[in-house]
Design a protein around this motif. Sequence first.
Motif, PDB file in Angstrom:
ATOM      1  N   LEU A  34       0.852  -1.035   0.015  1.00 37.56           N
ATOM      2  CA  LEU A  34      -0.106  -0.027   0.219  1.00 37.56           C
ATOM      3  C   LEU A  34       0.681   1.396   0.063  1.00 37.56           C
ATOM      4  O   LEU A  34       0.541   2.288  -0.842  1.00 37.56           O
ATOM      5  N   ALA A  35       1.713   1.308   0.891  1.00 32.97           N
ATOM      6  CA  ALA A  35       2.426   2.460   0.928  1.00 32.97           C
ATOM      7  C   ALA A  35       3.417   2.690  -0.342  1.00 32.97           C
ATOM      8  O   ALA A  35       3.576   3.912  -0.803  1.00 32.97           O
ATOM      9  N   SER A  36       3.912   1.732  -1.303  1.00 40.61           N
ATOM     10  CA  SER A  36       4.441   1.827  -2.475  1.00 40.61           C
ATOM     11  C   SER A  36       3.497   2.425  -3.402  1.00 40.61           C
ATOM     12  O   SER A  36       3.861   3.192  -4.204  1.00 40.61           O
ATOM     13  N   VAL A  37       2.098   2.096  -3.372  1.00 47.92           N
ATOM     14  CA  VAL A  37       1.120   2.242  -4.402  1.00 47.92           C
ATOM     15  C   VAL A  37       0.908   3.917  -4.110  1.00 47.92           C
ATOM     16  O   VAL A  37       0.503   4.837  -5.020  1.00 47.92           O
ATOM     17  N   PHE A  38       0.839   4.197  -2.720  1.00 49.59           N
ATOM     18  CA  PHE A  38       0.264   5.382  -2.483  1.00 49.59           C
ATOM     19  C   PHE A  38       1.463   6.369  -2.584  1.00 49.59           C
ATOM     20  O   PHE A  38       1.484   7.589  -2.378  1.00 49.59           O
ATOM     21  N   ARG A  39       2.722   6.028  -2.779  1.00 46.40           N
ATOM     22  CA  ARG A  39       4.022   6.607  -3.093  1.00 46.40           C
ATOM     23  C   ARG A  39       4.326   7.457  -1.876  1.00 46.40           C
ATOM     24  O   ARG A  39       4.911   8.563  -2.062  1.00 46.40           O
ATOM     25  N   CYS A  40       4.576   6.931  -0.718  1.00 46.17           N
ATOM     26  CA  CYS A  40       4.912   7.331   0.360  1.00 46.17           C
ATOM     27  C   CYS A  40       6.321   7.075   0.764  1.00 46.17           C
ATOM     28  O   CYS A  40       6.471   5.642   1.186  1.00 46.17           O
ATOM     29  N   ARG A  41       7.440   7.754   0.493  1.00 51.71           N
ATOM     30  CA  ARG A  41       8.749   7.128   0.415  1.00 51.71           C
ATOM     31  C   ARG A  41       9.130   6.851   1.883  1.00 51.71           C
ATOM     32  O   ARG A  41       9.873   5.814   2.317  1.00 51.71           O
ATOM     33  N   TYR A  42       8.526   7.560   2.847  1.00 51.67           N
ATOM     34  CA  TYR A  42       8.886   7.185   4.419  1.00 51.67           C
ATOM     35  C   TYR A  42       8.166   5.909   4.814  1.00 51.67           C
ATOM     36  O   TYR A  42       8.837   5.222   5.343  1.00 51.67           O
ATOM     37  N   CYS A  43       6.944   5.932   4.460  1.00 47.84           N
ATOM     38  CA  CYS A  43       6.267   4.626   4.788  1.00 47.84           C
ATOM     39  C   CYS A  43       6.875   3.537   4.084  1.00 47.84           C
ATOM     40  O   CYS A  43       7.001   2.350   4.657  1.00 47.84           O
ATOM     41  N   THR A  44       7.226   3.546   2.907  1.00 51.68           N
ATOM     42  CA  THR A  44       7.936   2.607   2.055  1.00 51.68           C
ATOM     43  C   THR A  44       9.033   2.100   2.673  1.00 51.68           C
ATOM     44  O   THR A  44       9.260   0.737   2.663  1.00 51.68           O
ATOM     45  N   GLU A  45       9.825   2.925   3.003  1.00 45.00           N
ATOM     46  CA  GLU A  45      11.200   2.745   3.733  1.00 45.00           C
ATOM     47  C   GLU A  45      11.069   1.844   4.965  1.00 45.00           C
ATOM     48  O   GLU A  45      11.680   0.927   4.993  1.00 45.00           O
TER      49      GLU A  45
END
Length: 87
Positions: A34-45
């Motif tokens: 989800l974080a990657s689809v929403f493009r939140c770099r902080y959450c993705t990391e």
Amino acid sequence: VHQKFSGKFREFQTTLMERSVLDKKTKELLMLALASVFRCRYCTEAHIKGALEQAQLEEVAEALLTAALEAAGTQLYWAKDIYEKYF
């Protein structure tokens, strides 16, 4: 983010992570996708790190690729609908 709101978010996050029918690995993979689809770099990391603590590298890669596939399909159909409506 205002501390009042970030504190409540962290409280919600902690509760959700501790009380669940899903195992921690599944949750981390879902949150990563989800974080990657929403493009939140902080959450993705953060969720890549969390997922790698729970899952194999191949599982993390597949979760990301699955999210990308779904995002691409959604974008294609959205574009198709807009194209058909206006062109």
